[in-house]
Design a protein around this motif. Structure first.
Motif, PDB file in Angstrom:
ATOM      1  N   HIS A 119       0.804  -1.211   0.000  1.00 46.55           N
ATOM      2  CA  HIS A 119       0.000   0.000   0.000  1.00 46.55           C
ATOM      3  C   HIS A 119       0.844   1.271   0.000  1.00 46.55           C
ATOM      4  O   HIS A 119       0.317   2.380   0.047  1.00 46.55           O
ATOM      5  N   ALA A 120       2.168   1.149  -0.051  1.00 45.26           N
ATOM      6  CA  ALA A 120       3.050   2.310   0.071  1.00 45.26           C
ATOM      7  C   ALA A 120       3.041   3.164  -1.185  1.00 45.26           C
ATOM      8  O   ALA A 120       2.791   2.683  -2.286  1.00 45.26           O
ATOM      9  N   LYS A 121       3.285   4.481  -0.987  1.00 44.78           N
ATOM     10  CA  LYS A 121       3.437   5.414  -2.108  1.00 44.78           C
ATOM     11  C   LYS A 121       4.615   6.332  -1.806  1.00 44.78           C
ATOM     12  O   LYS A 121       4.662   6.953  -0.737  1.00 44.78           O
ATOM     13  N   SER A 122       5.536   6.432  -2.717  1.00 42.85           N
ATOM     14  CA  SER A 122       6.677   7.324  -2.524  1.00 42.85           C
ATOM     15  C   SER A 122       7.321   7.625  -3.872  1.00 42.85           C
ATOM     16  O   SER A 122       7.093   6.915  -4.863  1.00 42.85           O
ATOM     17  N   TYR A 123       8.142   8.680  -3.877  1.00 42.78           N
ATOM     18  CA  TYR A 123       8.782   9.159  -5.102  1.00 42.78           C
ATOM     19  C   TYR A 123      10.191   9.618  -4.748  1.00 42.78           C
ATOM     20  O   TYR A 123      10.420  10.211  -3.688  1.00 42.78           O
ATOM     21  N   SER A 124      11.126   9.349  -5.630  1.00 37.63           N
ATOM     22  CA  SER A 124      12.492   9.793  -5.378  1.00 37.63           C
ATOM     23  C   SER A 124      13.163  10.154  -6.694  1.00 37.63           C
ATOM     24  O   SER A 124      12.960   9.480  -7.711  1.00 37.63           O
ATOM     25  N   VAL A 125      13.925  11.223  -6.670  1.00 42.69           N
ATOM     26  CA  VAL A 125      14.796  11.583  -7.786  1.00 42.69           C
ATOM     27  C   VAL A 125      16.220  11.578  -7.245  1.00 42.69           C
ATOM     28  O   VAL A 125      16.528  12.253  -6.257  1.00 42.69           O
ATOM     29  N   VAL A 126      17.075  10.785  -7.875  1.00 45.88           N
ATOM     30  CA  VAL A 126      18.449  10.598  -7.408  1.00 45.88           C
ATOM     31  C   VAL A 126      19.412  10.974  -8.518  1.00 45.88           C
ATOM     32  O   VAL A 126      19.251  10.537  -9.658  1.00 45.88           O
ATOM     33  N   GLN A 127      20.393  11.783  -8.171  1.00 45.40           N
ATOM     34  CA  GLN A 127      21.437  12.167  -9.121  1.00 45.40           C
ATOM     35  C   GLN A 127      22.616  11.214  -8.975  1.00 45.40           C
ATOM     36  O   GLN A 127      23.036  10.896  -7.855  1.00 45.40           O
ATOM     37  N   ARG A 128      23.115  10.724 -10.095  1.00 47.47           N
ATOM     38  CA  ARG A 128      24.260   9.815 -10.080  1.00 47.47           C
ATOM     39  C   ARG A 128      25.517  10.537 -10.559  1.00 47.47           C
ATOM     40  O   ARG A 128      25.524  11.155 -11.630  1.00 47.47           O
ATOM     41  N   VAL A 129      26.559  10.423  -9.750  1.00 47.42           N
ATOM     42  CA  VAL A 129      27.858  10.999 -10.093  1.00 47.42           C
ATOM     43  C   VAL A 129      28.866   9.858 -10.071  1.00 47.42           C
ATOM     44  O   VAL A 129      29.211   9.332  -9.007  1.00 47.42           O
ATOM     45  N   GLN A 130      29.305   9.425 -11.256  1.00 43.04           N
ATOM     46  CA  GLN A 130      30.222   8.288 -11.391  1.00 43.04           C
ATOM     47  C   GLN A 130      29.670   7.064 -10.650  1.00 43.04           C
ATOM     48  O   GLN A 130      30.391   6.364  -9.934  1.00 43.04           O
ATOM     49  N   GLY A 131      28.375   6.829 -10.822  1.00 42.11           N
ATOM     50  CA  GLY A 131      27.733   5.659 -10.234  1.00 42.11           C
ATOM     51  C   GLY A 131      27.294   5.834  -8.803  1.00 42.11           C
ATOM     52  O   GLY A 131      26.564   4.986  -8.263  1.00 42.11           O
ATOM     53  N   ARG A 132      27.699   6.899  -8.132  1.00 42.01           N
ATOM     54  CA  ARG A 132      27.323   7.129  -6.741  1.00 42.01           C
ATOM     55  C   ARG A 132      26.203   8.159  -6.649  1.00 42.01           C
ATOM     56  O   ARG A 132      26.014   8.965  -7.555  1.00 42.01           O
ATOM     57  N   VAL A 133      25.492   8.137  -5.512  1.00 41.41           N
ATOM     58  CA  VAL A 133      24.404   9.089  -5.297  1.00 41.41           C
ATOM     59  C   VAL A 133      24.977  10.462  -5.005  1.00 41.41           C
ATOM     60  O   VAL A 133      25.808  10.626  -4.099  1.00 41.41           O
ATOM     61  N   GLY A 134      24.564  11.447  -5.807  1.00 47.29           N
ATOM     62  CA  GLY A 134      24.911  12.835  -5.534  1.00 47.29           C
ATOM     63  C   GLY A 134      23.768  13.486  -4.784  1.00 47.29           C
ATOM     64  O   GLY A 134      23.431  13.102  -3.666  1.00 47.29           O
ATOM     65  N   ASP A 135      23.154  14.472  -5.413  1.00 50.16           N
ATOM     66  CA  ASP A 135      21.952  15.049  -4.812  1.00 50.16           C
ATOM     67  C   ASP A 135      20.799  14.056  -4.916  1.00 50.16           C
ATOM     68  O   ASP A 135      20.771  13.175  -5.784  1.00 50.16           O
ATOM     69  N   GLY A 136      19.831  14.228  -4.042  1.00 43.26           N
ATOM     70  CA  GLY A 136      18.665  13.360  -4.089  1.00 43.26           C
ATOM     71  C   GLY A 136      17.547  13.903  -3.225  1.00 43.26           C
ATOM     72  O   GLY A 136      17.772  14.681  -2.294  1.00 43.26           O
ATOM     73  N   VAL A 137      16.320  13.500  -3.548  1.00 41.23           N
ATOM     74  CA  VAL A 137      15.152  13.891  -2.754  1.00 41.23           C
ATOM     75  C   VAL A 137      14.203  12.703  -2.729  1.00 41.23           C
ATOM     76  O   VAL A 137      14.095  11.949  -3.710  1.00 41.23           O
ATOM     77  N   VAL A 138      13.557  12.521  -1.614  1.00 37.70           N
ATOM     78  CA  VAL A 138      12.571  11.451  -1.491  1.00 37.70           C
ATOM     79  C   VAL A 138      11.303  12.020  -0.870  1.00 37.70           C
ATOM     80  O   VAL A 138      11.354  12.811   0.075  1.00 37.70           O
ATOM     81  N   TRP A 139      10.173  11.672  -1.472  1.00 36.76           N
ATOM     82  CA  TRP A 139       8.853  12.077  -0.981  1.00 36.76           C
ATOM     83  C   TRP A 139       8.108  10.823  -0.538  1.00 36.76           C
ATOM     84  O   TRP A 139       7.943   9.889  -1.319  1.00 36.76           O
ATOM     85  N   ILE A 140       7.652  10.787   0.694  1.00 34.95           N
ATOM     86  CA  ILE A 140       6.781   9.720   1.190  1.00 34.95           C
ATOM     87  C   ILE A 140       5.386  10.318   1.272  1.00 34.95           C
ATOM     88  O   ILE A 140       5.172  11.295   1.982  1.00 34.95           O
ATOM     89  N   SER A 141       4.430   9.758   0.534  1.00 35.72           N
ATOM     90  CA  SER A 141       3.158  10.448   0.337  1.00 35.72           C
ATOM     91  C   SER A 141       1.972   9.524   0.502  1.00 35.72           C
ATOM     92  O   SER A 141       2.083   8.292   0.361  1.00 35.72           O
ATOM     93  N   SER A 142       0.832  10.118   0.783  1.00 30.90           N
ATOM     94  CA  SER A 142      -0.432   9.367   0.776  1.00 30.90           C
ATOM     95  C   SER A 142      -0.983   9.243  -0.640  1.00 30.90           C
ATOM     96  O   SER A 142      -1.924   8.491  -0.871  1.00 30.90           O
ATOM     97  N   GLY A 143      -0.410   9.967  -1.587  1.00 29.91           N
ATOM     98  CA  GLY A 143      -0.961  10.032  -2.937  1.00 29.91           C
ATOM     99  C   GLY A 143      -0.386   8.995  -3.875  1.00 29.91           C
ATOM    100  O   GLY A 143       0.840   8.862  -4.011  1.00 29.91           O
ATOM    101  N   ASN A 144      -1.259   8.248  -4.541  1.00 25.07           N
ATOM    102  CA  ASN A 144      -0.839   7.321  -5.584  1.00 25.07           C
ATOM    103  C   ASN A 144      -0.309   8.080  -6.794  1.00 25.07           C
ATOM    104  O   ASN A 144      -0.556   9.288  -6.943  1.00 25.07           O
ATOM    105  N   ALA A 145       0.369   7.361  -7.663  1.00 26.98           N
ATOM    106  CA  ALA A 145       0.914   7.966  -8.894  1.00 26.98           C
ATOM    107  C   ALA A 145      -0.174   8.054  -9.953  1.00 26.98           C
ATOM    108  O   ALA A 145      -0.063   7.497 -11.048  1.00 26.98           O
ATOM    109  N   THR A 146      -1.239   8.760  -9.629  1.00 28.10           N
ATOM    110  CA  THR A 146      -2.356   9.012 -10.535  1.00 28.10           C
ATOM    111  C   THR A 146      -2.506  10.511 -10.713  1.00 28.10           C
ATOM    112  O   THR A 146      -1.911  11.303  -9.965  1.00 28.10           O
ATOM    113  N   THR A 147      -3.293  10.918 -11.685  1.00 24.07           N
ATOM    114  CA  THR A 147      -3.465  12.360 -11.901  1.00 24.07           C
ATOM    115  C   THR A 147      -4.058  13.035 -10.663  1.00 24.07           C
ATOM    116  O   THR A 147      -3.665  14.139 -10.298  1.00 24.07           O
ATOM    117  N   ARG A 148      -5.004  12.359 -10.002  1.00 22.48           N
ATOM    118  CA  ARG A 148      -5.606  12.963  -8.815  1.00 22.48           C
ATOM    119  C   ARG A 148      -4.655  12.904  -7.635  1.00 22.48           C
ATOM    120  O   ARG A 148      -4.541  13.858  -6.865  1.00 22.48           O
TER     121      ARG A 148
END
Length: 453
Positions: A119-148
């Protein structure tokens, strides 16, 4: 990204202006070298909407602010049945994969079964620098990946609550959890285990819609609703003056339609009795209809000439200038009703009504369904509601026991019972042609008895 920005924050999403999609995109603006380095988008969702509209919108918007190279979508396997068949979902996923490939973005999808329901919903954008994680953000949300869920819908938007973190530790923890969930990946072609009768029952019910009968839906949706006072309720029965004002009265409220002089309401197209008998099954929740059939119904009725005429007339009658005139005229009637003590004062009533009309005129799909007089709704139970699912499924089997293979839908459901393949619910081309011919009959109400089993 600046150090002071690396913190967790809580967000409430109530409109498109501050919807989750926009917030996710805005959180990427401080990434270092965001157009030079590789970025991956991870989407974890329980539910996916038809045609993956929400996910497409998210990918499009993220691609505008970072160099997006990889997208991974993880979702609850059983929820792909909601409103579609498994092969429909796979078709949408492959279409999105091709769309991403044209943008030189790799797209992978990962159906999972984790316990009762993931039932989990979350989103993350991760930047890769030479294969390693650079900048990144993670959202833990009640919202599904739908338009609403993402606040990207033109219609009503959900109220969602999310937490956002740019901490590298939180991003790393999310990626670890992602890896754990991925161990539960299941082949979408498998659909469900052959011996899992309950999963099959849930999938079958979720792959169709239940039909709610709207009566006088167009008039009621376009009307201004007044709450009657005690005096109004006592004087309502037999009150010719109120009737002349065009108020439809019930015990506690009255509804007046300001469009009655401008819009000619066409008779609603009642589904033919032959459709109810041949293409739906009676259940505890009303008539159940496979989505492969209901999609044909909506497409056919949506092209109906009478509906197009009404819709065009509605757009003309609800322009901002026309609404200004209607609100001004209706306010005089409202003032008179309030002055006589017949209705409860409400300063926001007409503005709420105007807002409702503004939303409604944009929602052609909803108007089509009202014109049809049937509003489809999805299975209202989730996978954990075993008792409700079993009772509902038993009601399908009971209806089938009286019909055997005497109807199109009965024969198809029996075929799924034998093969455990929901693809058996699909209409062949010749069957779709027969259904379209049936639906193109004359407009008008049918005798209630004709729609009975």
């Amino acid at each position: 990204m600046k150090n002071e920005d690396k913190k967790m924050t809580i967000h409430l999403h109530t409109s498109r202006a501050d919807g989750l999609l926009n917030q996710i995109v805005d959180s990427l603006g401080d990434f270092d070298r965001r157009f030079q380095r590789r970025h991956e988008l991870r989407i974890l969702s329980c539910y996916l909407d038809k045609n993956l509209r929400g996910i497409r919108a998210l990918i499009d918007h993220v691609s505008e602010v970072v160099r997006l190279t990889d997208v991974e979508l993880m979702f609850e396997m059983l929820e792909i049945y909601r409103g579609r068949l498994p092969n429909d979902a796979e078709r949408d996923l492959r279409r999105l994969e091709r769309r991403c490939r044209r943008r030189e973005v790799t797209f992978r999808w990962i159906p999972v079964r984790v316990g009762m329901l993931m039932h989990a919903k979350s989103y993350s954008v991760v930047q890769r620098v030479q294969g390693r994680v650079g900048d990144g953000v993670v959202w833990i949300s009640s919202g599904n990946a739908t338009t609403r869920g993402l606040g990207a819908s033109r219609a009503r938007v959900n109220v969602e609550l999310s937490s956002k973190s740019t901490s590298r530790r939180d991003v790393a923890d999310f990626l670890d959890i992602w890896g754990q969930l991925r161990e539960n990946e299941i082949d979408i072609a498998q659909a469900f285990a052959q011996d899992d009768i309950y999963a099959f029952a849930y999938a079958l019910l979720a792959s169709g819609v239940f039909l709610h009968d709207w009566r006088d839906a167009l008039r009621s949706q376009l009307g201004v609703r007044y709450t009657l006072t005690d005096v109004g309720r006592r004087s309502a029965p037999g009150n010719n003056e109120l009737a002349l004002l065009g108020l439809d009265l019930d015990r506690a409220t009255a509804t007046r339609n300001p469009f009655s002089a401008q819009l000619d309401f066409p008779p609603a197209r009642r589904l033919p009795g032959a459709f109810a008998r041949g293409y739906t099954i009676d259940t505890l929740l009303g008539r159940w209809c496979p989505c492969s059939i209901w999609n044909v119904v909506e497409q056919t009725i949506g092209q109906d000439e009478a509906f197009r005429q009404f819709y065009d007339a509605l757009l003309s009658a609800t322009t901002p200038q026309a609404m200004d005139r209607l609100v001004e005229r209706e306010s005089k009637i409202e003032d008179a009703l309030v002055a006589r003590g017949l209705v409860v004062p409400d300063e926001e009533r007409l503005q709420r009504w105007r807002g409702k009309i503004s939303w409604l005129r944009k929602d052609e799909t909803r108007l089509t369904r009202m014109f049809l007089r049937f509003e489809p709704f999805e299975l209202p139970y989730d996978y954990q509601a075993r008792e409700e699912i079993r009772r509902l499924y038993d009601s399908v089997l009971e209806s089938l026991s009286f019909r055997r293979r005497q109807s199109v839908v009965a024969s198809k459901v029996w075929a799924t019972q034998e093969s455990r393949e929901l693809a058996a619910l699909e209409l062949r081309e010749d069957e779709q042609a027969v259904l379209e011919t049936l639906l193109q009959g004359p407009i008008g109400d049918e005798d209630e008895s004709e729609t009975a089993e």
